[in-house]
Design a protein around this motif. Structure first.
Motif, mmCIF file in Angstrom:
data_model
loop_
_atom_site.group_PDB
_atom_site.id
_atom_site.type_symbol
_atom_site.label_atom_id
_atom_site.label_comp_id
_atom_site.label_asym_id
_atom_site.label_seq_id
_atom_site.Cartn_x
_atom_site.Cartn_y
_atom_site.Cartn_z
ATOM 1 N N HIS A 259 -8.767 39.302 11.252
ATOM 2 C CA HIS A 259 -10.202 39.599 11.234
ATOM 3 C C HIS A 259 -10.445 41.101 11.120
ATOM 4 N N ASP B 173 -15.825 39.174 11.817
ATOM 5 C CA ASP B 173 -16.606 38.544 12.889
ATOM 6 C C ASP B 173 -16.808 39.437 14.116
ATOM 7 N N HIS B 174 -15.913 40.389 14.327
ATOM 8 C CA HIS B 174 -16.012 41.195 15.546
ATOM 9 C C HIS B 174 -17.095 42.275 15.462
ATOM 10 N N ILE C 273 -17.392 33.103 13.352
ATOM 11 C CA ILE C 273 -16.205 33.480 14.121
ATOM 12 C C ILE C 273 -14.947 32.870 13.504
ATOM 13 N N CYS D 48 -16.233 31.462 20.038
ATOM 14 C CA CYS D 48 -15.465 30.395 19.412
ATOM 15 C C CYS D 48 -15.336 29.205 20.341
ATOM 16 N N ALA E 298 -21.854 29.820 16.295
ATOM 17 C CA ALA E 298 -20.522 30.306 15.948
ATOM 18 C C ALA E 298 -20.310 30.549 14.461
ATOM 19 N N CYS F 29 -18.673 37.431 16.964
ATOM 20 C CA CYS F 29 -18.161 37.536 18.331
ATOM 21 C C CYS F 29 -19.209 38.099 19.280
#
Ligand code: SF4
Lengths: 161, 423
Positions: free
Chosen positions: B35, B65-66, B100, B300, B331, B360
């Motif tokens: 990721h 996603d982060h 995520i 998640c 999500a 996230c």
């Protein structure tokens, strides 16, 4: 490989090995603080080739690779322990430190002279005249360790192609 | 002697007939997921230094996603590096801000039974819900995989967690995992595979099953896994994944488990884990009446479609308490769309929920919904270590989506069965 033993207990965690307060700085700087919260003398007096001995769960905590790297920078190439935390175990090989699983790790006293044969799975305690069995390390992982870790190992392999 | 499901997958990936726990073998990686946090920004400079490209762009999946959507210049930069690198390496499977990683990966059909996969994230075991053997690895390990397509592995022993009976109303897979954390502790499965079985597991939907291996990260496991059945196959088909030979992957009846733990799903009650460890889990009564300033549905673990539906079932026709913020971060974008289509989102927002982007987010303390020092939060995420969701002085309780939504309504921790049944 022969070296003097530095003996610690169970659950030596990554914050003890690589204190969070020094995470932003260089690994070299961090290595100076390795284990200082439980043994202030370690980083200043450990000699290259010395061996760290622990109990259960050596290296528990975060995934930070600096925990193994600090030991490597200080010249510690082998950690003998009853068991390892899984991420530390992998990181150690990848950063050039051999994690040896040894049921009898508790028999080693501080300062004992140890001779290690990782491929044969043997720890000899020269001071006490004892021999302990440990898990063997296969040749291809020894090769990674000998090259100084996974990145230098990959570099060498790619060059050879 | 037979092999466990995990041993079979490892044997297949390393080209041996059999493997046994403790053996170190080198496996061919069928899929590598990275990721935005663990991926390009760490790997790009290393591959450059080594002068090579990824071994097989088709087997690499990159997901942002982060740091999505970017909240400052630094996160924007990390996303840019990721996008550039993906283009540069010709990686076809790139999901930018789609949700995520552990959810997007199966949702887009990348996982299937028997697959040996690695992920640059500690909750990669989630893939085990689909009968894949998927482990989380560190950045140096990932470099090795991206360059060689291989990884060495110490074959882990498997412990069997057997759940008999089926869950009662308002009790969920999350409660099962909180119970396991309390029972065996954060190191209870160190370096082992946790295989889940029993009718308490097979009676679960795929959304719920995913929670089980996901949270094996919280008990120190190498990974978690569930043998595929018809429920798995139907789900895989629906999501365009490979199903051929899916049901051939199971643990032999004469395989050796290191340990077997038995639990009864039918007597399980809603659980809540107190700060600052998932192992502090206990029946919700133990933490009743603790006031919460934030209730968070996300991550998640707890923001799949069914999680949103659970929250909606509890909160329908009610309103969020005055001094409580109820934040919902679905999500994935697909889940958002599905929840919009079936009315779930409308139910949540009508009650006062605030919708956040898919990613996230607050789970990793990186995105919207971060906690201040005085805050107490109840969250459907998986970890409540100090500082995880923002201030190190914030207090985070973990619970199921039911428990989170119930607390949002009451403004304090409460048994979801009390709130839900009133409706
Ligand atoms: S949602 Fe939380 S636990 Fe899941 S991958 Fe993101 S940061 Fe990790």
């Amino acid at each position: 490989m022969t070296g003097a033993a530095w003996v610690y207990g169970n659950d030596i965690n990554t914050d003890v090995l690589a204190p969070g307060a020094y995470l932003k700085g260089s690994v070299e700087e961090m290595a100076k603080h390795c284990l200082e919260s439980i043994d202030p003398d370690f980083a200043t007096t450990v000699a290259p080739g010395d061996i760290v001995v622990g109990g259960d769960n050596f290296g528990i905590g975060s995934s930070r690779e600096q925990a193994a790297q600090s030991l490597s920078i200080l010249g510690v190439n082998v950690v003998v322990a009853k068991s390892f935390a899984r991420i530390f175990y992998r990181n150690a090989f990848n950063l050039g430190v051999i994690p040896l699983v040894c049921e009898d790790a508790g028999k080693v006293q501080k300062g004992d002279e140890l001779r290690i044969d990782a491929e044969k799975g043997k720890v000899e305690n020269l001071t006490r005249g004892e021999t302990y069995a440990c898990e063997t390390v296969p040749p291809h992982l020894m090769e990674i360790v000998r090259d100084g870790g996974l990145l230098p190992h990959l570099k060498k392999k790619l060059k050879g192609k | 002697m037979g092999m466990t499901l995990s041993e079979k997958i490892i044997a297949d990936a390393c080209g041996q007939d059999i493997v046994r726990p403790g053996e170190i073998v080198t496996c061919k990686v069928g899929l590598a997921m990275t990721h935005d946090s663990s991926g390009a920004r760490r790997q790009e400079p290393r591959l450059k230094e080594l002068g090579v490209d990824v071994w097989d762009p088709n087997k690499v999946v990159v997901i942002t996603d982060h740091y999505v959507p970017a909240v400052d210049a630094l996160s924007a930069e990390i996303l840019k590096i990721t996008r550039d690198w993906v283009k540069d390496q010709g990686i076809p499977h790139f999901y930018d801000m789609q949700g995520i990683c552990h959810i997007v990966l199966p949702e887009r059909g990348h996982l299937h039974p028997g697959l040996f996969a690695v992920g640059g994230d500690s909750h990669s075991p989630t893939g085990g819900a689909f009968g894949s053997f998927m482990v989380g690895i560190g950045a140096t390990d990932m470099t090795g995989v991206l360059v060689t397509g291989e990884i060495w592995i110490n074959v882990p022993p498997t412990i069997l967690v057997n759940w008999s009976g089926s869950l009662s109303k308002y009790v969920t897979a999350k409660d099962m995992m909180l119970k396991l954390c309390a029972e065996i502790g954060l190191n209870g499965a160190n370096y082992k595979v946790v295989e889940f079985a029993g009718d308490g597991v097979t009676s679960l939907s795929m959304d719920e099953r995913m929670v089980l291996p996901n949270m094996t990260a919280e008990v120190g496991a190498k990974t978690g896994i569930i043998a595929p059945d018809q429920v798995t196959v139907d789900w895989l088909e629906e999501h365009g994944a490979k199903t051929e030979g899916a049901l051939d992957w199971f643990s032999d009846s004469d395989c050796e488990y290191e340990d077997t733990l038995n639990f009864d799903a039918s007597t399980l009650s809603p659980q809540v884990a107190a700060p600052h460890s998932p192992a502090n889990a206990a029946p919700v009564e133990d933490y009743k009446n603790i006031a919460v300033q934030q209730a968070y549905i996300g991550a998640c673990t707890g923001a799949k479609l069914e999680d949103l539906q659970m929250a909606a079932a509890v909160i329908k026709g009610k309103t969020v308490a005055t001094d409580t913020r109820f934040l919902v971060a679905p999500a994935s974008t697909r889940i958002t769309a599905a929840a919009a289509a079936d009315g779930t989102l409308a139910t949540l927002t009508a009650a006062g929920a605030i919708l956040l982007p898919s990613g996230c987010g607050a789970c990793a303390g990186l995105g919207a919904g971060i906690l201040s020092s005085g805050d107490t939060c109840i969250s459907s995420t998986n970890r409540n270590f100090p500082g995880r969701m923002g201030s190190a002085h914030a207090k985070v309780y973990l619970g199921s989506p039911y428990a989170v939504a119930a607390a949002a309504v009451a403004g304090r921790i409460i048994d979801p069965r009390e709130v839900g049944d009133v409706a």
